[in-house]
Design a protein around this motif. Structure first.
Motif, PDB file in Angstrom:
ATOM      1  N   ALA A   8       0.843  -1.199   0.000  1.00 18.11           N
ATOM      2  CA  ALA A   8       0.000   0.000   0.000  1.00 18.11           C
ATOM      3  C   ALA A   8       0.879   1.250   0.000  1.00 18.11           C
ATOM      4  O   ALA A   8       1.722   1.417   0.884  1.00 18.11           O
ATOM      5  CB  ALA A   8      -0.911   0.005   1.224  1.00 18.11           C
ATOM      6  N   PRO A   9       0.669   2.135  -0.950  1.00 18.17           N
ATOM      7  CA  PRO A   9       1.469   3.357  -1.063  1.00 18.17           C
ATOM      8  C   PRO A   9       0.952   4.454  -0.146  1.00 18.17           C
ATOM      9  O   PRO A   9       0.366   5.441  -0.592  1.00 18.17           O
ATOM     10  CB  PRO A   9       1.297   3.741  -2.533  1.00 18.17           C
ATOM     11  CG  PRO A   9      -0.103   3.284  -2.845  1.00 18.17           C
ATOM     12  CD  PRO A   9      -0.306   2.028  -2.045  1.00 18.17           C
ATOM     13  N   VAL A  10       1.166   4.296   1.154  1.00 21.09           N
ATOM     14  CA  VAL A  10       0.564   5.211   2.117  1.00 21.09           C
ATOM     15  C   VAL A  10       1.592   5.977   2.930  1.00 21.09           C
ATOM     16  O   VAL A  10       2.749   5.574   3.040  1.00 21.09           O
ATOM     17  CB  VAL A  10      -0.370   4.452   3.094  1.00 21.09           C
ATOM     18  CG1 VAL A  10      -1.525   3.803   2.357  1.00 21.09           C
ATOM     19  CG2 VAL A  10       0.393   3.432   3.917  1.00 21.09           C
ATOM     20  N   ALA A  11       1.111   7.058   3.502  1.00 27.84           N
ATOM     21  CA  ALA A  11       1.835   7.771   4.545  1.00 27.84           C
ATOM     22  C   ALA A  11       1.046   7.546   5.835  1.00 27.84           C
ATOM     23  O   ALA A  11      -0.191   7.440   5.810  1.00 27.84           O
ATOM     24  CB  ALA A  11       1.942   9.255   4.228  1.00 27.84           C
ATOM     25  N   ILE A  12       1.767   7.457   6.946  1.00 27.97           N
ATOM     26  CA  ILE A  12       1.179   7.139   8.249  1.00 27.97           C
ATOM     27  C   ILE A  12       1.643   8.191   9.244  1.00 27.97           C
ATOM     28  O   ILE A  12       2.829   8.552   9.255  1.00 27.97           O
ATOM     29  CB  ILE A  12       1.617   5.736   8.702  1.00 27.97           C
ATOM     30  CG1 ILE A  12       1.152   4.683   7.700  1.00 27.97           C
ATOM     31  CG2 ILE A  12       1.127   5.429  10.116  1.00 27.97           C
ATOM     32  CD1 ILE A  12       1.895   3.367   7.787  1.00 27.97           C
ATOM     33  N   ASP A  13       0.727   8.649  10.094  1.00 26.91           N
ATOM     34  CA  ASP A  13       1.053   9.722  11.028  1.00 26.91           C
ATOM     35  C   ASP A  13       0.333   9.491  12.352  1.00 26.91           C
ATOM     36  O   ASP A  13      -0.838   9.099  12.361  1.00 26.91           O
ATOM     37  CB  ASP A  13       0.592  11.054  10.424  1.00 26.91           C
ATOM     38  CG  ASP A  13       0.887  12.228  11.322  1.00 26.91           C
ATOM     39  OD1 ASP A  13       2.006  12.753  11.248  1.00 26.91           O
ATOM     40  OD2 ASP A  13      -0.008  12.620  12.094  1.00 26.91           O
ATOM     41  N   ALA A  63      -8.379   9.144   9.241  1.00 26.13           N
ATOM     42  CA  ALA A  63      -7.928   9.715  10.510  1.00 26.13           C
ATOM     43  C   ALA A  63      -8.867   9.236  11.605  1.00 26.13           C
ATOM     44  O   ALA A  63     -10.089   9.312  11.470  1.00 26.13           O
ATOM     45  CB  ALA A  63      -7.906  11.238  10.462  1.00 26.13           C
ATOM     46  N   PHE A  64      -8.285   8.736  12.694  1.00 27.64           N
ATOM     47  CA  PHE A  64      -9.064   8.145  13.776  1.00 27.64           C
ATOM     48  C   PHE A  64      -8.601   8.741  15.098  1.00 27.64           C
ATOM     49  O   PHE A  64      -7.400   8.941  15.300  1.00 27.64           O
ATOM     50  CB  PHE A  64      -8.854   6.624  13.790  1.00 27.64           C
ATOM     51  CG  PHE A  64      -9.963   5.858  14.435  1.00 27.64           C
ATOM     52  CD1 PHE A  64     -11.021   5.366  13.682  1.00 27.64           C
ATOM     53  CD2 PHE A  64      -9.955   5.619  15.801  1.00 27.64           C
ATOM     54  CE1 PHE A  64     -12.051   4.655  14.274  1.00 27.64           C
ATOM     55  CE2 PHE A  64     -10.968   4.913  16.413  1.00 27.64           C
ATOM     56  CZ  PHE A  64     -12.030   4.428  15.642  1.00 27.64           C
ATOM     57  N   PRO A  65      -9.538   9.024  16.012  1.00 32.13           N
ATOM     58  CA  PRO A  65      -9.132   9.612  17.295  1.00 32.13           C
ATOM     59  C   PRO A  65      -8.419   8.608  18.195  1.00 32.13           C
ATOM     60  O   PRO A  65      -8.762   7.432  18.223  1.00 32.13           O
ATOM     61  CB  PRO A  65     -10.467  10.035  17.921  1.00 32.13           C
ATOM     62  CG  PRO A  65     -11.474   9.123  17.312  1.00 32.13           C
ATOM     63  CD  PRO A  65     -10.981   8.825  15.922  1.00 32.13           C
ATOM     64  N   ILE A  66      -7.446   9.098  18.917  1.00 40.21           N
ATOM     65  CA  ILE A  66      -6.848   8.335  20.012  1.00 40.21           C
ATOM     66  C   ILE A  66      -7.597   8.795  21.249  1.00 40.21           C
ATOM     67  O   ILE A  66      -7.389   9.896  21.755  1.00 40.21           O
ATOM     68  CB  ILE A  66      -5.337   8.594  20.129  1.00 40.21           C
ATOM     69  CG1 ILE A  66      -4.629   8.112  18.866  1.00 40.21           C
ATOM     70  CG2 ILE A  66      -4.776   7.906  21.381  1.00 40.21           C
ATOM     71  CD1 ILE A  66      -3.170   8.516  18.777  1.00 40.21           C
ATOM     72  N   HIS A  67      -8.516   7.945  21.677  1.00 39.85           N
ATOM     73  CA  HIS A  67      -9.388   8.257  22.812  1.00 39.85           C
ATOM     74  C   HIS A  67      -8.881   7.472  24.015  1.00 39.85           C
ATOM     75  O   HIS A  67      -8.796   6.256  23.965  1.00 39.85           O
ATOM     76  CB  HIS A  67     -10.817   7.840  22.471  1.00 39.85           C
ATOM     77  CG  HIS A  67     -11.828   8.268  23.475  1.00 39.85           C
ATOM     78  ND1 HIS A  67     -13.102   8.594  23.126  1.00 39.85           N
ATOM     79  CD2 HIS A  67     -11.761   8.442  24.818  1.00 39.85           C
ATOM     80  CE1 HIS A  67     -13.777   8.931  24.210  1.00 39.85           C
ATOM     81  NE2 HIS A  67     -12.986   8.848  25.241  1.00 39.85           N
ATOM     82  N   VAL A  68      -8.544   8.186  25.076  1.00 41.41           N
ATOM     83  CA  VAL A  68      -8.036   7.564  26.298  1.00 41.41           C
ATOM     84  C   VAL A  68      -9.110   7.652  27.379  1.00 41.41           C
ATOM     85  O   VAL A  68      -9.685   8.732  27.592  1.00 41.41           O
ATOM     86  CB  VAL A  68      -6.735   8.245  26.764  1.00 41.41           C
ATOM     87  CG1 VAL A  68      -6.278   7.708  28.112  1.00 41.41           C
ATOM     88  CG2 VAL A  68      -5.639   8.076  25.720  1.00 41.41           C
ATOM     89  N   THR A 105      -4.403  11.621  17.323  1.00 47.28           N
ATOM     90  CA  THR A 105      -4.933  11.019  16.100  1.00 47.28           C
ATOM     91  C   THR A 105      -3.940  10.025  15.522  1.00 47.28           C
ATOM     92  O   THR A 105      -2.723  10.169  15.692  1.00 47.28           O
ATOM     93  CB  THR A 105      -5.198  12.077  15.018  1.00 47.28           C
ATOM     94  OG1 THR A 105      -3.981  12.775  14.747  1.00 47.28           O
ATOM     95  CG2 THR A 105      -6.278  13.061  15.424  1.00 47.28           C
ATOM     96  N   VAL A 106      -4.476   9.040  14.837  1.00 46.16           N
ATOM     97  CA  VAL A 106      -3.677   8.160  13.991  1.00 46.16           C
ATOM     98  C   VAL A 106      -4.286   8.259  12.601  1.00 46.16           C
ATOM     99  O   VAL A 106      -5.513   8.159  12.440  1.00 46.16           O
ATOM    100  CB  VAL A 106      -3.631   6.706  14.522  1.00 46.16           C
ATOM    101  CG1 VAL A 106      -5.013   6.135  14.734  1.00 46.16           C
ATOM    102  CG2 VAL A 106      -2.820   5.819  13.605  1.00 46.16           C
ATOM    103  N   THR A 107      -3.444   8.514  11.599  1.00 45.39           N
ATOM    104  CA  THR A 107      -3.948   8.812  10.260  1.00 45.39           C
ATOM    105  C   THR A 107      -3.160   8.055   9.193  1.00 45.39           C
ATOM    106  O   THR A 107      -1.934   7.943   9.281  1.00 45.39           O
ATOM    107  CB  THR A 107      -3.858  10.330   9.967  1.00 45.39           C
ATOM    108  OG1 THR A 107      -4.453  11.053  11.043  1.00 45.39           O
ATOM    109  CG2 THR A 107      -4.551  10.688   8.663  1.00 45.39           C
ATOM    110  N   VAL A 108      -3.897   7.580   8.192  1.00 47.24           N
ATOM    111  CA  VAL A 108      -3.310   6.944   7.014  1.00 47.24           C
ATOM    112  C   VAL A 108      -3.861   7.660   5.790  1.00 47.24           C
ATOM    113  O   VAL A 108      -5.047   7.996   5.739  1.00 47.24           O
ATOM    114  CB  VAL A 108      -3.670   5.441   6.952  1.00 47.24           C
ATOM    115  CG1 VAL A 108      -3.299   4.841   5.607  1.00 47.24           C
ATOM    116  CG2 VAL A 108      -2.988   4.686   8.073  1.00 47.24           C
TER     117      VAL A 108
END
Length: 161
Positions: free
Chosen positions: A49-54, A123-128, A136-139
């Motif tokens: 997969a040609p992705v960037a991850i953050d 983009a997905f929330p990092i919920h604690v 956030t974690v994003t692809v």
């Protein structure tokens, strides 16, 4: 590569909200960001997969990777999707889905600059627990639902749910 999702398999608002209630962290450290980001890289490499991850927490970038085939545009998409999560407190895909469920689009109805915000999946929330959304974690790089599913798969593994 992750298979393209057909329209009949597109999740509903309710399903996406349930997904977010299920994917909650007890804590989230720098080491957690490294482990989660590294797993996303592994999954993306397995699928070519040609992705960037953050991964961001409290305004700080804790993890970033750009895999072969990704471009600087993916980083711009990451920023725009991350801003949606930061503003709405839920996944960028859920925000876009809520607008579509009302018969409109985020771009037409949010009154936010589309050059700054993108309610596209990935983009997905990092919920604690006890703290709320802290990051956030994003692809970016695949069709939006595939970006979303890649993040969710990694979160499910990481959280063992």
């Amino acid at each position: 590569m992750t298979p393209r999702i057909t329209p009949e398999l597109t999740p509903t608002v309710e399903e996406l909200e349930a997904e977010e209630r299920r994917l909650v962290f007890r804590h989230f450290t720098h080491d957690d960001a490294w482990t989660l980001g590294s797993r996303l890289v592994e999954l993306a490499r397995e699928r070519q997969a040609p992705v960037a991850i953050d991964i961001h927490r409290a305004g700080q970038q804790l993890f970033h990777a750009a895999l072969p085939g990704s471009t600087p545009d993916n980083d711009a998409w990451i920023t725009r999707k991350r801003r949606v999560v930061e503003r709405y407190g839920c996944s960028s895909y859920l925000v876009g889905t809520r607008y579509r469920a009302r018969g409109t689009t985020f771009e037409d109805s949010s009154r936010l600059d589309p050059d700054e915000y993108a309610a596209h999946g990935g983009a997905f929330p990092i919920h604690v627990e006890g703290a709320g959304v802290i990051g956030t974690v994003t692809v970016s790089g695949l069709p939006q639902l595939d970006d979303h599913h890649l993040v969710v798969e990694a979160l499910e593994e990481f959280l063992d749910v």
